[in-house]
Design an enzyme around this catalytic site. Sequence first.
Site, PDB file in Angstrom:
ATOM      1  N   ASP A   1      -7.324 -23.323   5.501  1.00  0.00           N
ATOM      2  CA  ASP A   1      -7.449 -21.879   5.039  1.00  0.00           C
ATOM      3  C   ASP A   1      -6.221 -20.973   5.917  1.00  0.00           C
ATOM      4  O   ASP A   1      -6.026 -19.914   5.398  1.00  0.00           O
ATOM      5  CB  ASP A   1      -8.772 -21.325   5.178  1.00  0.00           C
ATOM      6  CG  ASP A   1      -9.259 -21.222   6.712  1.00  0.00           C
ATOM      7  OD1 ASP A   1      -9.259 -22.303   7.368  1.00  0.00           O
ATOM      8  OD2 ASP A   1      -9.432 -20.108   7.281  1.00  0.00           O
TER       9      ASP A   1
ATOM     10  N   ASP B   1      -5.997 -23.143  11.652  1.00  0.00           N
ATOM     11  CA  ASP B   1      -6.778 -24.050  11.998  1.00  0.00           C
ATOM     12  C   ASP B   1      -6.997 -25.350  10.936  1.00  0.00           C
ATOM     13  O   ASP B   1      -6.194 -25.034   9.767  1.00  0.00           O
ATOM     14  CB  ASP B   1      -8.292 -23.561  12.402  1.00  0.00           C
ATOM     15  CG  ASP B   1      -8.769 -22.913  11.278  1.00  0.00           C
ATOM     16  OD1 ASP B   1      -8.551 -23.039  10.049  1.00  0.00           O
ATOM     17  OD2 ASP B   1      -9.870 -22.105  11.337  1.00  0.00           O
TER      18      ASP B   1
ATOM     19  N   TYR C   1     -16.862 -17.597   7.843  1.00  0.00           N
ATOM     20  CA  TYR C   1     -16.913 -16.951   6.733  1.00  0.00           C
ATOM     21  C   TYR C   1     -18.151 -16.471   6.068  1.00  0.00           C
ATOM     22  O   TYR C   1     -18.741 -16.840   5.141  1.00  0.00           O
ATOM     23  CB  TYR C   1     -16.227 -17.792   5.507  1.00  0.00           C
ATOM     24  CG  TYR C   1     -14.424 -17.845   5.529  1.00  0.00           C
ATOM     25  CD1 TYR C   1     -13.731 -16.722   5.406  1.00  0.00           C
ATOM     26  CD2 TYR C   1     -14.107 -19.072   6.320  1.00  0.00           C
ATOM     27  CE1 TYR C   1     -12.404 -16.801   5.450  1.00  0.00           C
ATOM     28  CE2 TYR C   1     -12.570 -18.954   6.378  1.00  0.00           C
ATOM     29  CZ  TYR C   1     -11.952 -17.971   6.153  1.00  0.00           C
ATOM     30  OH  TYR C   1     -10.267 -18.046   6.315  1.00  0.00           O
TER      31      TYR C   1
ATOM     32  N   GLU D   1      -2.361 -14.330  13.033  1.00  0.00           N
ATOM     33  CA  GLU D   1      -2.901 -15.564  12.117  1.00  0.00           C
ATOM     34  C   GLU D   1      -2.596 -14.987  10.759  1.00  0.00           C
ATOM     35  O   GLU D   1      -2.946 -13.864  10.280  1.00  0.00           O
ATOM     36  CB  GLU D   1      -4.386 -15.731  12.273  1.00  0.00           C
ATOM     37  CG  GLU D   1      -4.691 -17.095  11.437  1.00  0.00           C
ATOM     38  CD  GLU D   1      -6.090 -17.797  12.159  1.00  0.00           C
ATOM     39  OE1 GLU D   1      -6.858 -16.912  12.496  1.00  0.00           O
ATOM     40  OE2 GLU D   1      -6.186 -19.028  11.812  1.00  0.00           O
TER      41      GLU D   1
END
Length: 524
Positions: A86, A89, A238, A486
Site C-alpha cells: 500500500d 511498508d 487502516y 510517505e
Amino acid sequence: MEEKRQCKCKHFSLPNYIVLILSLFPTLSLSQSTFNYKDALSKSLLYFEAQRSGRLPYNQRVTWRHHSGLTDGLEQGVDLVGGYYDAGDNVKFGLPMAFTITMLSWSVVEFRQQIAAAGELRHALDAIKWGTDYFIKAHTHSHVLWAQVGDGDTDHLCWQRPEDMTTSRRAHKLDEENPGTEVAAETAAAMAAAAIVFRTTNPHYSHLLLEHAQQLFEFGDKYRGKYDESIEGAKGYYTSVSGYMDELLWAALWLYKATDNPKFLNYAIHNANSFGGITWAIKEFSWDVKYAGLQIIASMLPMEGKTNEQKKTLQEYRSKAEHYICACLNKNKNNSTNVQRTPGGLLYTRQWNNMQYVSTAVFLLTVYSDHLHSTNQMLDCYTDTVGPNKILSFVKSQVAYILGSNPMGLSYLVGYGPAYPERVHHRGASMESYRDSKVFVGCTQGYDNWYGRKDPNPNVLVGALIGGPDHKDEFVDRRGNFVQTEACTYNTAPLVGTFAKLHSLENGTSSSSAYATPSLVSFI
Ligand SMILES: *[C@@H]1O[C@H](CO)[C@@H](O)[C@H](O)[C@H]1NC(C)=O
Ligand SMILES: *[C@@H]1O[C@H](CO)[C@@H](O)[C@H](O)[C@H]1NC(C)=O
Ligand SMILES: *[C@@H]1O[C@H](CO)[C@@H](O)[C@H](O)[C@H]1NC(C)=O
C-alpha cells in the site's frame, strides 16, 4: 527506529521535528502551461509497478524491484502471491488496495479516450489488472475473502526490501464468522468498476469480475460487521472510522453502473437515508469515507426511466454531492463546512498524508466539471454560481501546486520536474536495489545502514504522490518524517484521470474550445 504508528494516513499529532524556515515565499504567478501533464500521467502509472508484490513480469519497467512475497498465503494453504504494497511498508492491506483499484478504474471509466490518446491505456489496464487478478485469488469461496497479508506491527519493526522480507506473512481472512463488510464491499466496487473497464477489450475477464463482485457484495451485505474487528492487525493502521454503510452504497452504485440491474439502484435508493447517503454532507473523500464519491456517482445517473421516488432520492444525493464540490471551492455559506486551504492555496484536511484528500478532491471536481459541461449545467453554491471552466481552473491550481508551483518549489509527485523530495519513506526505494546487490539486508540492518542516512534514496519512486506539506506549506524532506514523506497507492490513483483530462485539454482534443482553454488559477 521508525515511530510506531497509530493510524496510518489519518489523524495524528506531528512529531517534533525541526521545521525548516521557509525562505522567501515565491509569488505564485504561474507561467501558463508549464506543466507536462502527459509526463505526469506516464509517471503516475509507473508508480504502480514499483508497488507490485509477487512475481514480476518480463515487461516490468521499474527494474530496481524484483520478485517478492512468493510464499504469501502458503501457511494457510492459499495462493496469495501478487497484489500491491500500500505504501512504504510491505504489508498487503485489502481495504486501501481495493480503493486504489476502484479509483484507477473510475479514472479509466471517465477518461479512457484521454488516457488512450496519451498512449497510456495499456499501462492503466495493467495497473488495474494487477489488482483484480489478486482479488480473484483472494476470493476463494463466495463467503471467504482474504483481506490482509502480513501485519503492520511486525513489519514496522523491520526496515527491509520486499525482496528480503523475513517478517510474518500471515494471511487474514473474512468469512461468515469473521465478517468484514468494508473490505468485501470495497472489493466488490473495485471489481465492478474494473468489469466496466474490461467490458469491450476482455469480455470474458469482465464477466468473471462481475461474478466475484456480486458475490462479494452479497457476502458483505448479508454478514455485516466491521472488518477491523475481525482482523486485529488492521486496527491502528487502516481503522474504519466511517463504518461500512458508505462502502455498501458505493458498491451497489458501482454494480448498478456495471450491470444496469435495477436491484442495485433500488438498494442505493432504499438505504439512502438509513445508511447516511443523503444525510451526510462530508468534505473529505478517502479510502475510509466514501460518501462524497458515491453521491457524485448517484447525481450523474441519467434521470430518464426513473420512478418519482428514485428521482427524488437521486436529487437528494445530488444536493450532498454539490455541497462537497462547493466546500472544495470554498463557496458554502457556513465557512466551517468549507475545506481549509494553506496560505499557498492547497486544500488542507489534516496533517498526516494530506495529499490523499487533495488528490481525491481534484478527481471528483474534474469528473463533476465534465458532467456539468456535457449536460450544459451550472453549479449553484451558496455564494456563487459556477460553471465547468471555473471548477477546472481550480483543479489546475491544485495540480499546479502538486507539480511544483508552491512555496517549497518542490513537486510532490516524485520524479516529476527538476526538484522533488528525495528521501521518500519507502523501504525498497531507500535501499540499494536488489538488482545491484542481492546481499541479504536483515530486519534491523536496514535501519542501521539505510534508514537514517542523510543521502537521497538510491532509487527514485517515480510517480508517487507523497503526504506533502503541512498547513503552513512547510515540508521537511526526511525519511523519518513519514507523516509528510510517505506515499500511498490511493494518493496517486485518482490523479491518473485528472492528468489525462488536463493533458487532452492542452493538446486540443476536447470538443469545445471554450472548455479547452480555461482561465488559469484564479483561486490561488
Ligand atoms: C496530441 O494530439 C495529436 C493529434 O490529435 C496526436 O497525434 C498526438 O499524439 C497528441 N500528443 C500527445 C502528446 O498526446
Ligand atoms: C457550521 O457548521 C458547523 C460544522 O458543521 C456547525 O457545528 C455549526 O453549527 C454551523 N454553524 C452555523 C451558523 O450553521
Ligand atoms: C474560514 O474563514 C477564515 C477567514 O476567511 C479562514 O482563514 C479559515 O481558514 C476558514 N475556515 C475554514 C474551515 O474554511
